[in-house]
Each structure stands twice: as C-alpha cells, then as structure tokens.
Write an enzyme that holds these catalytic residues in place. Structure first.
Site, mmCIF file in Angstrom:
data_model
loop_
_atom_site.group_PDB
_atom_site.id
_atom_site.type_symbol
_atom_site.label_atom_id
_atom_site.label_comp_id
_atom_site.label_asym_id
_atom_site.label_seq_id
_atom_site.Cartn_x
_atom_site.Cartn_y
_atom_site.Cartn_z
ATOM 1 N N ASP A 39 -8.504 -4.783 -6.487
ATOM 2 C CA ASP A 39 -8.199 -3.788 -5.460
ATOM 3 C C ASP A 39 -9.017 -2.515 -5.685
ATOM 4 O O ASP A 39 -8.872 -1.858 -6.706
ATOM 5 C CB ASP A 39 -6.700 -3.462 -5.514
ATOM 6 C CG ASP A 39 -6.219 -2.669 -4.305
ATOM 7 O OD1 ASP A 39 -7.055 -2.015 -3.654
ATOM 8 O OD2 ASP A 39 -5.009 -2.704 -4.029
ATOM 9 N N HIS A 85 -6.794 -5.640 -2.102
ATOM 10 C CA HIS A 85 -5.710 -4.831 -1.539
ATOM 11 C C HIS A 85 -4.834 -5.704 -0.645
ATOM 12 O O HIS A 85 -4.901 -5.651 0.576
ATOM 13 C CB HIS A 85 -6.301 -3.657 -0.762
ATOM 14 C CG HIS A 85 -5.330 -2.548 -0.519
ATOM 15 N ND1 HIS A 85 -4.674 -1.885 -1.529
ATOM 16 C CD2 HIS A 85 -4.890 -1.967 0.636
ATOM 17 C CE1 HIS A 85 -3.900 -0.946 -1.019
ATOM 18 N NE2 HIS A 85 -4.005 -0.991 0.294
ATOM 19 N N SER A 134 0.844 -1.183 0.000
ATOM 20 C CA SER A 134 0.000 0.000 0.000
ATOM 21 C C SER A 134 0.887 1.243 0.000
ATOM 22 O O SER A 134 1.678 1.418 -0.917
ATOM 23 C CB SER A 134 -0.966 -0.043 1.185
ATOM 24 O OG SER A 134 -1.997 0.896 1.029
#
Length: 662
Positions: free
Chosen positions: A574, A606, A487
């Site tokens: 995602d 994600h 991330s």
C-alpha cells in the site's frame, strides 16, 4: 420476548445463507464495451483465475470469445482507441499504484493463449497518467510521466503503434493537469502552489496567463469545450457559491456565463454529458439520495424513457456506444438486483440481452435487501445523509448493526445501488448504516469543508450520532454494534474504538491509518500538490497547534482506551496507508494485552482486489463478526481460500515496528 425472538429466528431462516463467492468471487462477465464500429464486443472475464480482457465478434456467442490479456492482477479497466485498432489499459505491480500503459491488438491471434501486450511506458517506479486520447489521430495519446521528478508529471505525446515518447512540456511550475480542446490543442494547464491555491492557466503559444483561481477550500474544473471551441464549461464553487455550479467561460475575456445549478437547490453539480459529434450538451445530472438526469437532447431523452418503460423499477445507464451513437450497450441495475447488460439499437429499438455479470446471484436476488436513504442530526445539529439496509426477512427491530464508513474522506460519498459488501453483511443478518458524514462530497462546499480539522471529532460524531439514532428508534441493539471501513473508514474504525469505546462491540479496520504523523510522512511523492489540502484536513505537523491536533486525532496515542476486539486488514504494498500504520497499532495493542487479529497480504496494496484474497478476507471477517455480535456465517470455504487465509494471517507475536528516524 420469547415469542418475538422466535419470530425473528423464523424470518431469518427463510433467507438462506448465500455463498460469499456470489458477492466477492469473479463475475462471469463484466465491463462490456462495443467497438467504435459496432462489429465487436470486448469484456472482462476470468483467465487463469484473474479478470482479464476478452473480445468477440458481435455476431458470435460469448463462448467463442478470445482472451486478449493474461494479467496476474485484476485490471482496473480498459478502452478502445477511436479507430478500433488497439485496446489500452493500465496496470501496476501488486497494488503499488506505479502504473504503466499497455496496448494490445484486439484482432491479433496467438498460438500461446493470448496475444502479446506492449508496455508503452516501460519505466520503473512511475505513475503514468492519461490526459487525452486522440480522435483526430487515433494512434496518439497525451500522457503524464513522473520519471524526471517523482512529484510532478511532465507531458508527453505517445505514439501507440511504435511506443515513441516525445516530451511536450517539462513541468517545473507545479503543474497538476493539462486540458485539450476539440482540436486537441493544449489550451489549459492547472498549477497548485504550496498553500494549496489552484490557478487555471490559459496557454497562447508559449505564454501562460492565469485566468481563474481557487483557494485550497474551493474547487474548479473544466468539463469540456463548447461547440465552436472558443469557451469551456467550468464547474466551480468559488467565493459565495456553496453548491458547485456549471458556467461557460471565455478564456480570452475571463467572462463567466451561468449555465445551471441543481434545480432543487440541494446538491452540487453532478455530471455533464456532451455529444462528441455535435459538441452539444446531451444531459446534466445531480445526485442526492439518487441521481436525477435533466435531458437537453430530445432524441436521447426519448431513448432513455423507452428503456425505462422496458425495465420499470430499475435504473438504466448508457454504458458504451458506437461512434455515431446508433448502437449501445446498456446496463440495467438496482439496489437489490443483479445487473444485466443489453444491446440496444436506437433505430430499430432492438433490445437483446448480452450477459448477466453474476447469473448465480440473479437466481437468488429475491433474498437481497433494499437500501433506503436516511438522515439524522449530528452532535452540532448538522443534518447527515446516508443509507440504511435492513436484512431481508427481518422485522427491522433490535438488530445487530454494522456501521460501514467510507474512505476518502474529502469529496468521496456513498451512493444508492447494489453494493456487494452491504448485501453480504445484510445476508448475514446485520443492519448496515452507511453515513455520508461531513467532508463527504456532493452536498456543497460548506458541508465538504465542515470536516476540516475534525478527524476524530465532529466527523466521528457524525458516525456516532447515526448509531445513537438507530438505537433510539429500536432498530439497532446497543450491545451488538461493530464499526468497519476501509482507508479513512479504517481510521474511523480505530477512532471509534479509541474515542467512543462504550459504543462498539468490535471493529474491522481495512487499510486504515493509526498515526496521522506517519501517514503524512509517507505519502507518495506525486501527492505533493495536495500536501496543503491534507494539512487543511488534519492539521499542519510543522506547527505546535497542528501537532497537538494530530496527536489528539491519532488512535495510536489513545490505544489504552481500546478495549474491544479488533480485526486489522492490510496490503503490504500500500503506497497510501503503508504497512507501518497497521504494524504499529498491532504492536501497541499486543503490548497492552488487547485482543487484535491481523491479516497481511503480500500481493495487495490499498485494498484487496485479487478474488482469493477478498474471499479469504471476508471469510475471516464474517467469522469475527459472528463471534462478537452473533450474526450468521458460512463456515465452509474452498481449500484454496482456506490455504490463502492461513498464509495472510499474521501471528501478532511476530509483528515488529521500528519508528522511522527523524
């Protein structure tokens, strides 16, 4: 030099290469919960290869447990209703984060393997949120559903037994949260304006009265209500407060009474534990390097100290209890230990081992490494805390280093304890640095906001100067350093390779954004309330200054400077960092003739959560790391993992990216 290298080799050989399945495969059992009446234990266990919910009578062995769910995707968690009639859980589709709420009867039998679960919110493309689980009427939930307007959640009551949904409040005022008192009456609503300012609204009948306001760079939240239900506990860092502090607030008069802040004056207020029967405070907690608990209830404190005496050198958590707090499941854990779960009877002091989530890891925990709190100064002198893990059996000198950057970034932080990814990397011979760079949570408002508009700048310096510190101390070999993260950590990986290319030998980007412009354009609709918050972190794309700042911070625009090998890992579904973020930098690097590899899973969002995908991802990662900085790696893998790795490995020559039309 030959003697030193020889000694390092001998030390490394004393620690065996541990199978990656010990770190990333399914645990045998996890997530245990004791039923409200203490008669049953539920837990997560593999069913058809995926972690699902099981249940057994407390008196039965775990081998006699029954599966309750057959989800094809790992479940994030579950809980019992207060009467024990149902177990509830949420589930999305292949990582798209559009979650529905499901219920299953833990006592139901089945002739087909598992009893049927009921989808209580059978709506497409909604992200259902649970706000309140009733104790007075255990058949009732208060939930938010964004079916009418994708950006905002309306409030509904949900009858579990029938699935009946009844709208309580239609959200047309940018409401971001709802709060209920001990009588389960809706008393508080939160609303956020387009500038990111948040108001706490007090509800009396149909009247909403603003009683507290914070700016986009401040925060406040209601943690619980007091004994007589007239006041609430408010955690806030408003105004001159740097460290968030616990207050008691009277919503009728707006009067604030300070309860507590960190006695050591170092970190934000951490946690409040309330006895749900007496409504009195059990404890407060604060997390700096580790967590300190301040007990307000002598009985709880005595039980905690008794358990600590039984497990010296370990941490103890009360993880699940009966309604009357007489019986518990407790977790015993540490940084270099496989955790264990025990049953504890507070009256008899009976303590019985229930399960070890990873018994095979328990057998080899002598080879796990210690996680040590560290700190160092960044480029502007700001003190940066973090954690350093040195491989077991190593002399701690001249080591290959993995800089593992956490996600978030704002408000998230690294914590001390067992970390499968860290232990995996340490076992392969790498030192691991986990920096809590500025914008990480828990260290005060000034530290939190010091990261605003500093993506790729001071926030990146906080990582860079951590590496320099370890090089200066002789711990890290300056020619064998890799940056890695997920991330925001994936973004920091790309930024590290683009903005400090001389520092790193390679990078591993896991679901990281490469272009902040497209990241902002593609955020989920229900993140609308946080748009000003996001702009405050990275820049406002509607202004010239914001555009310039975003372009400077986006690694895609500095792709010419990336000259080290890069492994990119992405989930196709995602909703936060979309596949285009990976595709566009893969295409840009390919066209520049740069070395890039790409894993893309069609059933992930994600991050990778399915065990076979995680196993494949880390098999490729450790091979990649061994090739660029010479660590150890496990060459063999199960046939199914090898097959899956081939399926998710993209030929970079086939990757395309078409910019979205403005």
């Amino acid at each position: 030099m030959i003697l030193v290298l020889g000694l390092q080799s001998v030390n490394a050989q004393e620690v065996p290469i541990l199978d990656r399945e010990l770190f990333f495969g399914n645990p045998k059992i996890s997530g245990g919960q004791i039923s409200p009446d203490g008669k049953y234990i539920s837990f997560m266990k593999e069913y058809n290869g995926i972690m699902n919910i099981w249940v057994k009578s407390f008196k039965e062995s775990f081998e006699k447990a029954r599966p309750l769910t057959d989800s094809k995707r790992p479940l994030g968690g579950y809980f019992w209703t207060k009467d024990g009639k149902y177990i509830l859980y949420t589930k999305d589709k292949d990582g798209d984060e559009n979650s529905n709420v499901f219920a299953v009867n833990p006592m139901a039998g089945s002739t087909t393997g598992v009893p049927a679960s009921r989808n209580l919110t059978p709506l497409k493309d909604v992200a259902a949120q649970i706000y309140m689980v009733s104790r007075k009427n255990p058949d009732l939930l208060m939930i938010g559903v964004n079916d009418r307007d994708k950006a905002w959640h309306d409030l509904y009551s949900l009858q579990i037994s029938t699935g009946k949904l009844s709208k309580i409040y239609e959200n047309k005022e940018r409401i971001t949260g709802y709060d209920f008192d001990w009588d389960e009456k809706l008393r508080i609503l939160y609303t956020t304006d387009e500038k990111g300012n948040t108001q706490i609204l007090y509800k009396e009948g149909d009247k909403l009265t603003p009683i507290y306001e914070t700016s986009v760079t401040e925060g406040a939240s209601i943690l619980d209500w007091n004994e007589d239900n007239t006041k609430f506990y408010l955690e806030t860092n408003k105004g001159e407060l740097n460290l968030s502090t616990l207050f008691l607030m009277d919503p009728a008069t707006k009067k604030l009474t300070k309860i507590e802040s960190d006695p050591k004056g170092k970190v934000d207020f951490g946690g409040l534990s309330i006895d749900r029967n007496t409504r009195k405070i059990i404890s407060t907690s604060y997390t700096a390097d580790k967590t300190d608990i301040y007990w307000k209830d002598k009985t709880w404190e005595a039980n905690y100290k008794y358990l600590q005496s039984k497990f010296p050198g370990r941490e103890v958590n009360f993880s699940s209890s009966t309604k009357d707090y007489s019986k518990f499941l407790i977790a015993v854990w540490g940084d270099k230990y496989a955790s264990e779960v025990y049953f504890f009877d507070t009256k008899t002091k009976e303590l019985v081992l229930q399960y070890t989530p990873n018994p095979e890891l328990k057998k080899v925990e002598a080879h796990l490494a210690s996680m040590t709190p560290v700190s160092y100064k960044s480029s502007d002198g700001l003190e940066i805390p973090g954690y350093l893990t040195i491989p077991a059996g190593s002399n701690g000198k001249n080591l290959p280093l993995i800089v593992l950057v956490h996600g978030g970034p704002k408000g998230v932080r690294e914590n001390w304890g067992y970390d499968a990814e860290v232990q995996f990397l340490a076992n392969r011979g790498y030192a691991v640095l986990q920096p809590n760079f500025r914008a990480s949570g828990g260290y005060g408002k000034q530290f939190l906001n010091a990261g605003d508009l500093q993506w790729g700048k001071l926030m990146q310096d906080d990582v860079t100067w951590g590496v320099k510190d370890l090089i200066e101390k002789g711990i890290a070999d300056k020619s064998r350093i890799v940056i890695m993260g997920g991330s925001y950590g994936g973004y920091a990986t790309l930024a590290g390779l683009a903005f400090t290319p001389e520092l790193y030998a390679a990078g591993v980007d896991i679901v990281g954004p490469s272009n902040i412009f497209t990241l902002l354009e593609s955020i989920p609709p229900y993140w609308e309330s946080g748009r000003a918050f996001l702009y405050g972190m990275v820049g406002d794309p509607k202004t010239e200054a914001g555009k310039q700042r975003i372009k400077e911070a986006s690694p895609l625009y500095s792709v010419d400077k990336i000259n080290k090998p890069l492994l990119i890992i992405q989930g196709a579904n995602d909703p936060r960092v979309k596949q285009a973020e990976a595709d566009q930098i893969v295409v840009a690097l390919r066209e520049k003739g740069k070395k890039v590899s790409y894993l893309l899973a069609d059933d992930e969002g994600h991050g990778f959560y399915k065990p076979i995908n995680r196993m494949a991802m880390y098999a490729e990662t450790e091979k990649f790391l061994a090739e660029v900085i010479g660590g150890r790696y496990q060459k063999d893998m199960p046939e199914a993992v090898s097959k899956r790795l081939k399926e998710i490995t993209r030929d970079i020559n086939t990757v395309t990216h078409k910019p979205a039309e403005k």
